[in-house]
Design an enzyme around this catalytic site. Structure first.
Site, PDB file in Angstrom:
ATOM      1  N   TYR A   1       0.693  -0.826   0.423  1.00 25.27           N
ATOM      2  CA  TYR A   1      -0.119   0.093  -0.256  1.00 25.27           C
ATOM      3  C   TYR A   1       1.223   1.015  -0.071  1.00 25.27           C
ATOM      4  O   TYR A   1       1.177   1.627   1.439  1.00 25.27           O
ATOM      5  CB  TYR A   1      -0.607   0.114   1.526  1.00 25.27           C
ATOM      6  CG  TYR A   1      -1.660  -0.857   1.607  1.00 25.27           C
ATOM      7  CD1 TYR A   1      -2.549  -1.398   0.370  1.00 25.27           C
ATOM      8  CD2 TYR A   1      -2.714  -1.236   2.180  1.00 25.27           C
ATOM      9  CE1 TYR A   1      -3.138  -2.749   0.517  1.00 25.27           C
ATOM     10  CE2 TYR A   1      -3.537  -2.095   2.825  1.00 25.27           C
ATOM     11  CZ  TYR A   1      -4.344  -3.343   1.551  1.00 25.27           C
ATOM     12  OH  TYR A   1      -4.728  -3.365   1.249  1.00 25.27           O
TER      13      TYR A   1
ATOM     14  N   GLY B   1     -17.980  -2.565  -3.126  1.00 19.66           N
ATOM     15  CA  GLY B   1     -18.923  -2.839  -4.145  1.00 19.66           C
ATOM     16  C   GLY B   1     -17.813  -3.111  -5.708  1.00 19.66           C
ATOM     17  O   GLY B   1     -17.130  -3.542  -5.125  1.00 19.66           O
TER      18      GLY B   1
END
Length: 294
Positions: free
Chosen positions: A66, A219
Site C-alpha cells: 500500500y 462492492g
C-alpha cells in the site's frame, strides 16, 4: 448516523487467536492517495489514524504494497501511532509485491521472509500480529502449501504471531489449517456476493475463524471506491433509517455473524466517524432479509 458517544466498542469484540479486537477496524489502503490517484494529505491521514484509535479501533489492516509515489501506509501508521498501544493489533498481507515503479509481482515462498521483514521495518516492530497470505487468483490458484508453510516457519521463528489467508477458497483454508493454525480469512464480500461466499463465511464461523471482508462498502467499485447499487433496496432503507448507504452495508456485513470483522478504510475524518458509528447499527430480521433479497 454519527455520535460522539459511539465508539468501536459498540460493534462487539472477537478474538484473533489470543488477540481481542473490536469488530469495526480500519483498512489502510486509502491512506496513501485519493480515489483519483492524487497524494493524500499526510497530516490529515495521520490525524485520521489517531482519531480511529481514540474512537476505540484496535484492529488496523495494512500491507507494504500500500504505497504511492510519496506515501507508504505502513510508515504513516508508524508515524501516527508509534509507540503502539499494547491492545493495538496490526494485520498485514504478503504475497503480492510492487517495485519502485509500482509494477506488481508475486513472491515465491523463499521471498516471503523479505516481505515480512519489510513490513517489520516500515512499521517499526519486532513481530507482526497477523500476516495473511494473499492468494493471487482465487478462482484458479492451486496449492498454497509451500507458501503457507514458509509463513508457518516464520511464525515458529517468532516473526509472526498469527496467520491468515486472503482471497482464498475453502480448500485453501483446509490446506493451510493442516499446516498451522489460521485465525482469519480475508475475502471480498458484501451485499450481492455469490451464494458460495455466503456459505464460506458461515463455515468460517463454525470453525471459530474470523471472516474479514474487504470491499464491503465499495462492492464492484473496488479500489476506485465507488458503490455499484443493485436496485433501490440499499438507498431506500438507508433513507428510512437515517443512515448512509455505506453505513447500512457495513451494518449488514457485521450482522452476518459475530466472527465477521469490518475493515473500512478512509482518509476522511467524517467518513471515519460514520464507519465507526455503523458498528452500533442493528438491523431487524425483516431489514436483513430485504437486503439479502436485493
Amino acid at each position: 448516523m454519527t455520535s460522539d458517544k459511539i465508539t468501536a466498542t459498540d460493534s462487539g469484540t472477537w478474538l484473533l487467536g489470543d488477540l481481542p479486537v473490536r469488530r469495526i477496524g480500519f483498512g489502510a489502503m486509502r491512506l496513501t492517495h485519493l480515489a483519483d490517484g492524487t497524494p493524500s494529505d499526510r497530516d490529515r491521514v495521520t490525524g485520521v489514524l489517531r482519531r480511529a484509535v481514540e474512537l476505540g479501533v484496535n484492529h488496523i489492516d495494512t500491507a507494504a504494497f500500500y504505497f504511492s509515489a510519496t506515501r507508504s501506509a505502513n510508515e504513516l501508521i508508524n508515524r501516527a501511532l508509534a509507540p503502539y498501544a499494547d491492545e493495538l493489533v496490526i494485520s498485514t498481507k504478503v504475497g503480492p509485491g510492487r517495485d519502485a515503479a509500482g509494477e506488481w509481482w508475486w513472491a515465491e515462498p523463499g521471498q516471503l521472509r523479505g516481505q515480512v521483514e519489510e513490513n517489520l521495518r516500515q512499521l517499526g516492530r519486532d513481530h507482526l500480529d497477523v500476516v495473511n497470505l494473499r492468494v493471487p487468483r482465487q478462482a484458479t490458484t492451486g496449492s498454497i502449501a509451500e507458501h503457507f508453510g514458509a509463513l508457518a516457519e516464520l511464525r515458529t521463528a517468532g516473526l509472526i504471531r498469527h496467520l491468515g489467508v486472503s482471497n482464498a477458497r475453502p480448500d485453501h483454508l483446509a490446506e493451510a489449517r493442516a499446516i498451522a493454525p489460521v485465525v482469519c480469512v480475508q475475502n471480498p464480500y458484501g451485499i450481492g456476493s455469490p451464494a458460495e461466499e455466503h456459505a464460506f463465511l458461515d463455515a468460517c464461523g463454525e470453525q471459530g475463524i474470523a471472516y474479514v471482508p474487504f470491499y464491503a462498502i465499495a462492492g464492484a467499485g473496488k479500489e476506485a471506491g465507488g458503490v455499484a447499487e443493485e436496485g433501490p433496496a440499499v438507498p431506500g432503507l438507508a433513507r428510512e433509517r437515517g443512515v448512509s448507504p455505506a453505513q447500512l452495508r457495513l451494518a449488514w456485513t457485521l450482522s452476518r455473524g459475530p466472527h465477521v470483522l469490518a475493515i473500512p478504510g478512509t482518509g476522511n475524518p467524517e467518513h471515519l466517524a460514520e464507519n465507526v458509528a455503523a458498528g452500533a447499527l442493528r438491523l431487524s430480521p425483516e431489514e436483513t432479509a430485504l437486503l439479502e433479497a436485493a
